[in-house]
Write a protein that holds these residues in place. Structure first.
Motif, PDB file in Angstrom:
ATOM      1  N   GLN A 125       0.805  -1.215   0.000  1.00 32.22           N
ATOM      2  CA  GLN A 125       0.000   0.000   0.000  1.00 32.22           C
ATOM      3  C   GLN A 125       0.844   1.275   0.000  1.00 32.22           C
ATOM      4  O   GLN A 125       0.606   2.166  -0.828  1.00 32.22           O
ATOM      5  N   ARG A 126       1.803   1.377   0.905  1.00 32.03           N
ATOM      6  CA  ARG A 126       2.588   2.616   1.019  1.00 32.03           C
ATOM      7  C   ARG A 126       3.281   2.994  -0.293  1.00 32.03           C
ATOM      8  O   ARG A 126       3.234   4.165  -0.685  1.00 32.03           O
ATOM      9  N   PRO A 127       3.911   2.057  -1.000  1.00 30.97           N
ATOM     10  CA  PRO A 127       4.566   2.461  -2.253  1.00 30.97           C
ATOM     11  C   PRO A 127       3.608   2.632  -3.432  1.00 30.97           C
ATOM     12  O   PRO A 127       4.022   3.042  -4.514  1.00 30.97           O
ATOM     13  N   GLY A 128       2.323   2.332  -3.251  1.00 37.22           N
ATOM     14  CA  GLY A 128       1.355   2.508  -4.329  1.00 37.22           C
ATOM     15  C   GLY A 128       1.274   1.345  -5.290  1.00 37.22           C
ATOM     16  O   GLY A 128       0.681   1.469  -6.369  1.00 37.22           O
ATOM     17  N   PHE A 129       1.829   0.204  -4.931  1.00 37.41           N
ATOM     18  CA  PHE A 129       1.762  -0.959  -5.809  1.00 37.41           C
ATOM     19  C   PHE A 129       0.312  -1.441  -5.963  1.00 37.41           C
ATOM     20  O   PHE A 129      -0.046  -2.024  -6.982  1.00 37.41           O
ATOM     21  N   ASP A 130      -0.514  -1.167  -4.958  1.00 38.01           N
ATOM     22  CA  ASP A 130      -1.936  -1.493  -5.063  1.00 38.01           C
ATOM     23  C   ASP A 130      -2.602  -0.701  -6.182  1.00 38.01           C
ATOM     24  O   ASP A 130      -3.499  -1.207  -6.869  1.00 38.01           O
ATOM     25  N   LYS A 131      -2.155   0.526  -6.414  1.00 33.05           N
ATOM     26  CA  LYS A 131      -2.702   1.345  -7.511  1.00 33.05           C
ATOM     27  C   LYS A 131      -2.245   0.810  -8.872  1.00 33.05           C
ATOM     28  O   LYS A 131      -3.005   0.837  -9.839  1.00 33.05           O
ATOM     29  N   VAL A 132      -1.020   0.332  -8.925  1.00 33.83           N
ATOM     30  CA  VAL A 132      -0.526  -0.287 -10.159  1.00 33.83           C
ATOM     31  C   VAL A 132      -1.342  -1.540 -10.464  1.00 33.83           C
ATOM     32  O   VAL A 132      -1.653  -1.818 -11.624  1.00 33.83           O
ATOM     33  N   ALA A 133      -1.712  -2.289  -9.427  1.00 32.75           N
ATOM     34  CA  ALA A 133      -2.458  -3.542  -9.607  1.00 32.75           C
ATOM     35  C   ALA A 133      -3.784  -3.323 -10.321  1.00 32.75           C
ATOM     36  O   ALA A 133      -4.249  -4.206 -11.045  1.00 32.75           O
ATOM     37  N   LEU A 134      -4.390  -2.161 -10.145  1.00 34.67           N
ATOM     38  CA  LEU A 134      -5.655  -1.865 -10.820  1.00 34.67           C
ATOM     39  C   LEU A 134      -5.472  -1.730 -12.328  1.00 34.67           C
ATOM     40  O   LEU A 134      -6.419  -1.882 -13.090  1.00 34.67           O
TER      41      LEU A 134
END
Length: 189
Positions: free
Chosen positions: A72-81
């Motif tokens: 979550q902190r590095p924004g990898f969850d946003k990349v996953a979308l």
């Protein structure tokens, strides 16, 4: 152990797979990170509130650390979308090399694949997944369609493999880990 199929990029599955691959307590003399449990270094465990022996780090605490600090902190969850396989690679690389290195690989690959800024502008390699990196990723995927994610993934893995070899060349003690890194961290191993 092979990486899970990240087609849906299930964060729980990615975290479980990395914990299984990293294993319980390890204190290898050549590992500059010192003692680890479930792949979490002692420094990170202490910073996250673990006060007991590293051998006793609970698996659920390790999973929580991975989710917060490496997903979550590095924004990898946003990349996953946008690109689940890229997010899975960012997570795995971030765990092994650090989240900034992983993000930098993505940014470098996006810059190298933008056809001299014809497809989208170059982005700063600041090693942070922010709005500009996400916009470049969106543009890349829009221009290159479904096959683009595979090519971007290969570019990131090439950077990762080169870094492992360079590390082993600079510090011969790290040769103890090179085979495993290449076998388990780069490509579809």
């Amino acid at each position: 152990m092979p990486k899970p199929d990240p087609s849906a990029c299930d964060a729980d599955a990615l975290i479980d797979a990395v914990i299984d691959r990293e294993g319980r307590y390890v204190n290898h003399p050549a590992d500059r990170g010192g003692p680890t449990c479930w792949g979490i270094t002692e420094a990170v465990a202490r910073a996250e509130g673990h006060v007991g022996a590293m051998r006793d780090l609970p698996r659920d605490m390790a999973a929580s650390i991975y989710r917060r600090l490496y997903w979550q902190r590095p924004g990898f969850d946003k990349v996953a979308l946008r690109a689940p396989r890229i997010a899975a690679e960012l997570f795995d690389t971030g765990v092994n090399m650090g989240i900034a290195i992983a993000a930098g690989f993505l940014q470098r690959a996006l810059n190298a694949l933008n056809r001299t800024a014809r497809d989208y502008p170059d982005i700063a390699v600041d090693r942070i997944i922010g709005p500009r990196t996400l916009a470049a990723l969106d543009a890349f995927l829009r221009v290159r369609h479904a096959g683009g994610e595979t090519v971007l993934l290969r570019a990131m893995e090439a950077l990762q493999g080169e870094r492992y070899i360079a590390l082993a060349e600079r510090r011969p003690s790290q040769e103890a880990f090179l085979y495993g890194w290449l076998a388990n961290r780069v490509g579809d191993a």
